[in-house]
Motif scaffolding. Structure first.
Motif, mmCIF file in Angstrom:
data_model
loop_
_atom_site.group_PDB
_atom_site.id
_atom_site.type_symbol
_atom_site.label_atom_id
_atom_site.label_comp_id
_atom_site.label_asym_id
_atom_site.label_seq_id
_atom_site.Cartn_x
_atom_site.Cartn_y
_atom_site.Cartn_z
ATOM 1 N N ASP A 524 0.849 -1.165 0.000
ATOM 2 C CA ASP A 524 0.000 0.000 0.000
ATOM 3 C C ASP A 524 0.901 1.237 0.000
ATOM 4 O O ASP A 524 1.704 1.432 0.904
ATOM 5 N N ALA A 555 -3.000 -1.492 -5.169
ATOM 6 C CA ALA A 555 -1.814 -2.008 -4.499
ATOM 7 C C ALA A 555 -0.662 -2.075 -5.499
ATOM 8 O O ALA A 555 -0.861 -2.245 -6.689
ATOM 9 N N ARG B 196 -3.771 -5.991 4.933
ATOM 10 C CA ARG B 196 -3.363 -4.699 4.378
ATOM 11 C C ARG B 196 -4.590 -3.813 4.142
ATOM 12 O O ARG B 196 -4.621 -2.648 4.529
ATOM 13 N N SER B 200 -5.682 -0.356 6.218
ATOM 14 C CA SER B 200 -5.942 0.893 5.503
ATOM 15 C C SER B 200 -7.316 1.450 5.877
ATOM 16 O O SER B 200 -7.465 2.647 6.157
#
Lengths: 676, 238
Positions: A524, A555, B196, B200
């Motif tokens: 990220d 990504a 991930r 976020s």
């Protein structure tokens, strides 16, 4: 080829009525055109026609001028014209050859055989009809005797080029020559018969001698001996009384017979000897020319590959077969170059190795491995055997003549010298590269040791002055608290510098050793940039860091640690090369299949001369020589980004400062999972 | 341990480092015992029952990670790794084996003392009631409620579990593996992508500026940790 030829327009504006006459021989490599030049004014047109044909077929082309004994008495204007035309041919890109010989046609034919000519261009001059009855024109002779070749004729009275379909090939059958010698004797007899009433028979013998001489020069030894003997018999039978009988009335004619026979035989053998010598001379001249051409081509060759290519080409053209070159690597032979169709058998390889080990020729025509198809000769120079050259050719028989041996060795010597020269050049270049690398290495060591020692010196200085201050008994020697703190701060900074340098050197070493471990995963960008800014903490504290991270970026395929290190290096650089307090920009955006991240500052920017080099190892800009740095940071960035399959570049900002950008591929879910 | 005075076992094969640590830590009234190899460390642990172990990884007789694994079989003693190995694989290996924190050489004494404080605080704060707090971020585990500046935030169950995991030891780095283990209880391969994405999303919900997170910090290539001191100027982690 048919179509090509049909499309040809060899003379200006007019479509030539060309007929393809034959199919190129299978062994001919590409088209090769031969223009046979004479002193005739037609010459210039011939040369230009050759150039056109060569252009259209993208062929190699040759211009040949045969100097015959007749040319010795050539008018000077003809001589000038010949030279002009040959110069013109050279200018137009032809390979020009001048040979001497007794027959133009024979020389042309020999040349065409040796050079794998596929098309011949000839001139035909207008001649009285009656001449054609008695002798063939050079053009006709060539057309008759050349097989499997395209012949184009430029006629004197025609504007166009005429293609002559090759007529039936008449081989030089021995029988024909013997018949011709008999015809010659017949002609002599016929003339004798016509004039016999006015001239003494003993003088008529001269006519027969002429016939024998002609036979000896043009037909060879056998036919001329036949002519000598039949002359005696026919002379006796038809001329000497009693006619139509072999009986001799006047015994003194026996002396005439004996004289005729002996003189005839002597002429036969000496004329053929002369002929043989002329042929040998011509052959030698041809060889000299081939050797010259080879050596000329080699002069232009610089690299070993070029030398090998030229060697293969020339040997293949001269001997009409396959060629291979072996060069030693260490103690073993290695096949370095070969013509495309060379098939080496195991025994041939053994023969080549034997030839190399024993520095002697082996294979066909020698005493060692005589049964193999190839001949292997050594390429010898003063340094020893530089290689082995193998030829597979029908030209070589079971044994060699001295001439062939000399010719072959003069060619191989040339090749050997050229190969050795190319190898020396290569070695010299490698040595030079090594020296450069060594110079670089020592410069590098100097630079590194300097950069390692500077912070160490500072740290040692601080520590010893603190130590002295502790030991001092009087107040004079004591450092004040403020000074002590300052010293300690600077020592800590130096220690950090030292640590970063060691870290950079380690990274560089790992990159160069190729042991950088790339752990590419979906990452990220926002997370990455946030983490790096957090990590740099105090370093960036005095700066306003402006972030422009576009929302909803996909990504990225990256190794978070390596990319993080790249960002750290770029940010450190940006801080280093811009005024304290000036802002630093970090932006991330998507461009096609890539995510672009850039770091920009408002500092001094980059000199145009530096732009291509900023990522080079140990490159320091002249502008920034005053600023501390190792010249490693950016080259590490480049190494890390490229190791992840990305790219990195530098440019100047639109107003001021520099912009360093790198692009990494968007993470492809499917691809990523497939790899897991 | 009284008044913040700790019994610390220092394991390092370099005498210079041991002496430096002993001198420095003694200044803060900690009692330092020294060991120069893995076996001696384990032996001294059993004999002296220290409060904290500062461990080097490159030991002459066995690898430091092995030492951690062995200790973790019978002790939850706080362990801080102090090593020259600065590659992320080494950090992850040590953390996964059960180390509480990881500091690379060279290091500042201030940094080391902060880590010691953090580790010790965590080892005593675990027993707290089901309400966690750092900065303006509060989590009530029993009511499954998270508030920032007093206003409630809606979290998905996964986001809640991740935050809860980080809250269990504020300041400690949790490796990706450790979080996935706690939250999903499985390692099918897709979790790191989910982790991930969830981090976020979580940041967008709780961070004032998701570009510069203050609560959930990333240690690149290693894992995430909850900032136990959000008002502090962010110090270099590791």
């Amino acid at each position: 080829m048919n179509d090509d030829l049909k499309r040809l327009r060899l003379s200006d504006q007019k479509q030539s009525h060309l007929q393809p006459n034959s199919i190129a021989d299978s062994w001919a490599t590409g088209e090769r055109i031969l223009v046979s030049l004479s002193s005739h004014p037609l010459g210039e047109r011939l040369v230009r026609a050759g150039r056109k044909l060569a252009d259209e077929l993208s062929a190699e082309w040759f211009v040949l001028f045969v100097e015959t004994p007749g040319h010795l008495n050539m008018p000077s204007q003809n001589r000038i014209r010949i030279n002009q035309n040959l110069a013109l041919a050279e200018k137009l890109g032809a390979q020009v050859y001048k040979v001497s010989g007794s027959s133009v046609a024979d020389e042309v034919l020999q040349f065409y055989q040796r050079h794998n000519i596929t098309n011949i261009i000839l001139g035909r001059t207008r001649r009285p009809r009656w001449q054609e009855i008695f002798s063939l024109s050079v053009a006709d002779e060539i057309i008759r005797k050349s097989s499997k070749v395209g012949v184009f004729v430029v006629n004197e009275d025609q504007e166009t080029l005429e293609d002559i379909r090759t007529k039936k090939w008449l081989p030089h059958q021995p029988l024909m020559r013997y018949l011709k010698s008999l015809v010659l004797v017949g002609v002599a007899t016929w003339i004798s018969h016509l004039v016999g009433d006015f001239i003494d028979p003993t003088n008529l013998v001269m006519l027969y001698l002429i016939a024998v001489v002609i036979a000896a020069i043009f037909l060879g030894k056998g036919p001329s001996i036949l002519a000598s003997i039949t002359s005696v018999v026919v002379f006796d039978f038809f001329i000497i009384n009693p006619r139509f009988s072999l009986a001799v009335a006047d015994m003194q004619y026996l002396i005439t017979f004996a004289g005729l026979l002996i003189v005839g035989l002597i002429i036969s053998s000496s004329a053929t000897l002369l002929r043989g010598q002329v042929e040998a001379l011509q052959a030698r001249e041809m060889q000299t020319q081939l050797v010259n051409q080879f050596s000329q081509e080699l002069t232009g060759a610089i690299t070993l590959d070029q030398v090998l290519e030229i060697t293969l080409k020339n040997f293949a053209a001269i001997f009409g077969g396959e060629v291979v070159v072996f060069l030693p690597e260490g103690t073993r032979l290695h096949k370095n170059a070969a013509t495309p169709h060379y098939v080496l058998s195991e025994s041939e390889i053994a023969a080549a190795e034997w030839a190399f080990k024993n520095a002697q020729a082996a294979g066909k025509g020698t005493e060692t491995f005589p049964s193999v198809q190839s001949l292997f000769v050594t390429l010898v120079t003063s340094q020893g055997v530089t290689g082995i050259l193998g030829i597979q050719s029908q030209v070589f028989q079971e044994f060699f003549t001295r001439d062939q041996r000399t010719f072959l060795s003069s060619l191989t010597n040339l090749a050997a010298l050229a190969i050795e020269r190319a190898k020396f050049a290569q070695d010299a270049m490698q040595a030079e590269a090594l020296r450069t690398a060594e110079r670089l290495q020592s410069a590098l060591l100097n630079s590194i040791s300097h950069q390692l020692r500077t912070p160490l010196a500072a740290i040692t200085g601080v520590l010893t002055s603190l130590s002295e201050s502790e030991k001092a008994s009087s107040k004079n020697g004591k450092l004040t608290l403020a000074v002590r703190e300052e010293l300690i701060d600077s020592a800590t900074q130096q220690a950090n510098t030292l640590n970063r340098l060691v870290e950079n050197l380690l990274s560089m070493t790992r990159l160069e050793a190729g042991i950088i471990h790339v752990n590419s995963q979906a990452g990220d960008v926002q997370d990455l940039i946030g983490a790096v800014i957090n990590q740099m903490g105090e370093f960036l504290a005095s700066r306003k860091v402006v972030l422009e991270i576009l929302p909803d970026l996909p990504a990225v395929r990256l190794d978070a640690v390596l990319t993080g290190q790249v960002l750290v290096n770029l940010l450190e650089n940006a801080c280093k090369f811009s005024e304290p307090g000036s802002p630093i920009y970090i932006a991330a955006s998507q461009q096609g299949d890539e995510i672009l991240i850039l770091v920009a500052d408002e500092g001094i920017g980059l000199a145009p001369a530096d732009l291509p080099h900023v990522f080079d190892k140990f490159y320091r800009s002249k502008l920034t020589n005053q600023t501390a740095g190792t010249g490693l940071g950016l080259s590490i960035c480049k190494g890390f980004i490229e190791a992840q399959g990305g790219r990195i570049w530098a440019e100047n900002g639109p107003v001021r400062g520099s912009v360093f950008s790198f692009a990494l591929p968007v993470y492809d879910d499917l691809k990523g999972e497939a790899e897991q | 341990m009284k008044d913040g005075k700790l019994n610390i076992l220092v394991t390092d094969d370099e005498t210079a480092i041991r002496h430096f640590l002993k001198a420095t830590l003694s200044v803060y009234d900690h009692v330092v015992t020294e060991a120069d190899c893995g076996l001696k460390t384990i032996e001294l642990l059993a004999k002296k029952h220290p409060d904290l172990l500062i461990l080097d990884l490159g030991l002459p007789d066995m690898d430091g990670v092995e030492v951690i694994r062995e200790i973790r079989e019978w002790s939850s003693l706080p362990i801080i790794v102090l090593s020259v190995r600065n590659r992320e694989e080494d950090k992850i290996a040590a953390l996964d084996a059960g180390a509480d924190d990881y500091l690379t050489k060279p290091f500042g004494v201030g940094e080391l003392l902060a880590r010691i404080r953090g580790v010790m605080r965590r080892s005593f704060s675990e027993m707290m009631a089901g309400i966690y707090q750092t900065g303006n971020l509060e989590m009530d585990v029993s009511r499954r409620q998270v508030t920032i500046n007093g206003s409630e935030i809606q979290l998905t169950p996964t986001e809640f579990d991740i935050l809860k995991t980080l809250f269990q030891k504020p300041g400690k780095v949790f490796t990706h593996y450790q979080i996935i283990d706690k939250v999903w209880n499985s390692h099918l391969g897709d979790e790191s992508r989910l982790l991930r994405v969830n981090i976020s999303n979580l940041r967008h919900k709780i961070e004032p500026d998701p570009n510069r997170p203050t609560y959930i910090k990333t240690d690149l290539g290693v894992g995430y940790r909850l900032n136990d001191n959000p008002e502090d100027a962010p110090a270099n982690s590791f």
